[in-house]
Design a protein around this motif. Structure first.
Motif, PDB file in Angstrom:
ATOM      1  N   ARG A 185      39.060 -25.117  79.218  1.00 21.62           N
ATOM      2  CA  ARG A 185      38.174 -26.012  78.474  1.00 21.62           C
ATOM      3  C   ARG A 185      38.366 -27.448  78.955  1.00 21.62           C
ATOM      4  NH1 ARG A 185      37.088 -23.015  73.705  1.00 21.62           N
ATOM      5  NH2 ARG A 185      36.846 -20.912  74.513  1.00 21.62           N
ATOM      6  N   PRO A 186      37.324 -28.307  78.770  1.00 22.11           N
ATOM      7  CA  PRO A 186      37.425 -29.693  79.263  1.00 22.11           C
ATOM      8  C   PRO A 186      38.655 -30.398  78.695  1.00 22.11           C
ATOM      9  CG  PRO A 186      35.206 -29.234  78.415  1.00 22.11           C
ATOM     10  CD  PRO A 186      36.055 -28.039  78.093  1.00 22.11           C
ATOM     11  N   GLY A 187      39.456 -30.961  79.561  1.00 16.56           N
ATOM     12  CA  GLY A 187      40.641 -31.701  79.124  1.00 16.56           C
ATOM     13  C   GLY A 187      41.781 -30.816  78.687  1.00 16.56           C
ATOM     14  N   GLY A 188      41.549 -29.523  78.645  1.00 13.36           N
ATOM     15  CA  GLY A 188      42.556 -28.610  78.099  1.00 13.36           C
ATOM     16  C   GLY A 188      43.670 -28.344  79.089  1.00 13.36           C
ATOM     17  N   ARG A 189      44.901 -28.384  78.595  1.00 16.86           N
ATOM     18  CA  ARG A 189      46.032 -28.074  79.463  1.00 16.86           C
ATOM     19  C   ARG A 189      46.703 -26.786  79.020  1.00 16.86           C
ATOM     20  NH1 ARG A 189      49.369 -33.268  78.979  1.00 16.86           N
ATOM     21  NH2 ARG A 189      47.751 -33.879  77.487  1.00 16.86           N
ATOM     22  N   GLY A 190      46.218 -26.235  77.916  1.00  9.59           N
ATOM     23  CA  GLY A 190      46.743 -24.945  77.486  1.00  9.59           C
ATOM     24  C   GLY A 190      48.160 -24.997  76.980  1.00  9.59           C
ATOM     25  N   LEU A 191      48.599 -26.174  76.569  1.00  7.26           N
ATOM     26  CA  LEU A 191      49.956 -26.261  76.042  1.00  7.26           C
ATOM     27  C   LEU A 191      50.018 -25.649  74.651  1.00  7.26           C
ATOM     28  CD1 LEU A 191      50.726 -29.916  77.167  1.00  7.26           C
ATOM     29  CD2 LEU A 191      51.419 -27.768  78.277  1.00  7.26           C
ATOM     30  N   VAL A 192      51.185 -25.180  74.296  1.00  8.89           N
ATOM     31  CA  VAL A 192      51.405 -24.652  72.953  1.00  8.89           C
ATOM     32  C   VAL A 192      52.105 -25.741  72.157  1.00  8.89           C
ATOM     33  CG1 VAL A 192      52.535 -22.861  71.590  1.00  8.89           C
ATOM     34  CG2 VAL A 192      51.633 -22.329  73.867  1.00  8.89           C
ATOM     35  N   ILE A 193      51.508 -26.145  71.057  1.00  9.89           N
ATOM     36  CA  ILE A 193      52.041 -27.278  70.305  1.00  9.89           C
ATOM     37  C   ILE A 193      52.454 -26.845  68.908  1.00  9.89           C
ATOM     38  CG2 ILE A 193      51.407 -29.503  69.277  1.00  9.89           C
ATOM     39  CD1 ILE A 193      49.558 -29.629  71.948  1.00  9.89           C
ATOM     40  N   ALA A 194      53.679 -27.189  68.556  1.00 11.37           N
ATOM     41  CA  ALA A 194      54.194 -26.876  67.220  1.00 11.37           C
ATOM     42  C   ALA A 194      54.331 -28.171  66.440  1.00 11.37           C
ATOM     43  CB  ALA A 194      55.550 -26.197  67.338  1.00 11.37           C
ATOM     44  N   GLU A 195      53.805 -28.189  65.216  1.00 11.57           N
ATOM     45  CA  GLU A 195      53.859 -29.379  64.369  1.00 11.57           C
ATOM     46  C   GLU A 195      54.717 -29.107  63.150  1.00 11.57           C
ATOM     47  OE1 GLU A 195      49.582 -31.169  63.923  1.00 11.57           O
ATOM     48  OE2 GLU A 195      49.388 -29.018  64.226  1.00 11.57           O
ATOM     49  N   GLY A 196      55.659 -29.990  62.887  1.00 12.42           N
ATOM     50  CA  GLY A 196      56.466 -29.862  61.673  1.00 12.42           C
ATOM     51  C   GLY A 196      57.729 -29.054  61.933  1.00 12.42           C
TER      52      GLY A 196
END
Lengths: 267, 267
Positions: free
Chosen positions: B30-41
């Motif tokens: 996807r545009p701008g997408g790096r496919g990183l997995v992000i965890a919040e909290g």
């Protein structure tokens, strides 16, 4: 269908009930709050029309009003038609559901009304999230829970976001905030309800075993997702019940846990 | 605890993984997408640290990093500490959870991996809402569902919002998109799974009766809330099952329906 009243000017005072909805739907005791009941979208508007809440007006784009068709035939309140952009200007945000209805609050039933007419009750304490509260009503309706007692620390079930997430079922399922805490729980027991407190605690009885152990009236006590039930509420219950879960897993979302419990209780 | 690296400048290139998260967490295609997995909290970051996803970095305010304490001791990636306002500047929105971790995607298990190691499977078609998808994984974890097959039309389970709503369980419950539709359903049947399609249709068998009728491997097929399952998926199933509901009520939210079904299937 009711005669549509076309309105082109967002400043038209006939649309005042729909103005700046993010404040107008607050309870009358809150700043700017008028305590109106607001239904968004055709499905929820339909439920409002069928509810005891006295309708004040309907506002929509033509296509969405057409969708309501017959339901608007007997409406005794003005039905305004306007453009999507005028609607956004009035309500104060983009509304993609295209139709709104507004009603006054109706007198809430009393504790006696709700308790006397129920076999399965949900009793809420500290459910202060509007979306969880709305989802709880949707789930209560799905499983035929007869009524909801709204205890201390809960959000307003008639706030717009609760109404929307409930899919309008908050307008159908009888509820009241007419409770004394935690005395009303003892009152329920005197009326023959088993009061079961839902908790993630490991020493609680599995829901299924409680359901298997008896039939008759049951009141399910549900707390907030973060803090759970207060000690005084737990003390006033007959039993603590839990939903068996895989180890190492946080508790379910409170409305989801309620759905599972309602499913089991109303089997 | 790992050595903390203090960063004061939001433009520091070491924070690039955390920059403009609303686009960076998109899939690589996807545009701008790096496919990183992000965890919040803190809770979700803990699950990421325990997961097979290769950690790239952690970023947080000091108080939140302290909360993670021991969990950061063995971390082999940089742990950056900064202020709440610098954090907002980097990620592009106000983040009230105070700590983030970022990881690379890991190779997904194959269809065979997931099917072979499962007794109860969830099979999703068209679940295109990130929050419903995340809630589905949270509920699958709660009831010990062994794996999830992500069929056509589903959102990305590793999108940040899915990860958050799943409470990080999407990082624990094995899943794969390695499916051929609807052929994989026949493949499951050949492997001894009963394939049960969840639907609100009145002619479907009550969930409870299906569960009572047999034990053994079961794959529960779940569709989107709006459109339900495709005809080809329904045709490929052994049975259509429903959750009995009060009349006149819309179907439950799809993740809530899944929770009730998982509860019954894993009893």
């Amino acid at each position: 269908m009711a005669k549509l009243i076309e309105i082109a000017d967002a400043a038209d005072p006939r649309l005042d009930d729909f103005r700046d909805l993010t404040t107008a739907d607050r309870r009358p005791d809150r700043p700017g709050g008028r305590g109106l009941v607001i239904a968004e979208g055709a499905a929820v508007v339909r439920r409002l029309l069928e509810s005891p809440y006295p309708l004040r007006a309907v506002l929509g784009v033509r296509r969405k009003l057409d969708e309501l068709g017959d339901r608007l035939a007997d409406v005794d309140a003005p039905v305004y038609v306007t453009s999507a952009s005028t609607m956004s200007d009035v309500v104060g945000f983009h509304l993609n559901r295209g139709v709104l209805a507004v009603a006054d609050r109706a007198p809430a039933p009393t504790f006696d009304d709700v308790a006397d007419s129920s076999t399965v009750l949900a009793v809420l304490e500290g459910v202060n999230d509007h979306e969880n509260l709305g989802a709880m009503f949707r789930n209560a309706a799905a499983f035929g829970v007869d009524g909801v007692l709204v205890g201390p620390g809960c959000a307003d079930p008639l706030y717009r976001r609760s109404v929307r997430v409930s899919m309008g079922h908050v307008l159908r399922v009888p509820f009241t905030s007419d409770v004394v805490w935690p005395d009303s729980l003892s009152d329920l027991r005197r009326r023959g309800f088993r009061v079961a407190a839902l908790t993630p605690r490991a020493d609680a009885v599995a829901l299924r075993d409680v359901c298997a152990a008896g039939t008759g009236r049951i009141a399910l006590l549900l707390g907030s997702e973060g803090h759970g039930l207060s000690q005084s509420a737990l003390d006033a219950a007959d039993t603590a019940v839990r939903i068996p879960m895989a180890s190492g897993v946080d508790s379910l979302n409170v409305a989801t846990a309620a759905a599972v419990a309602f499913y089991e209780l109303t089997r």
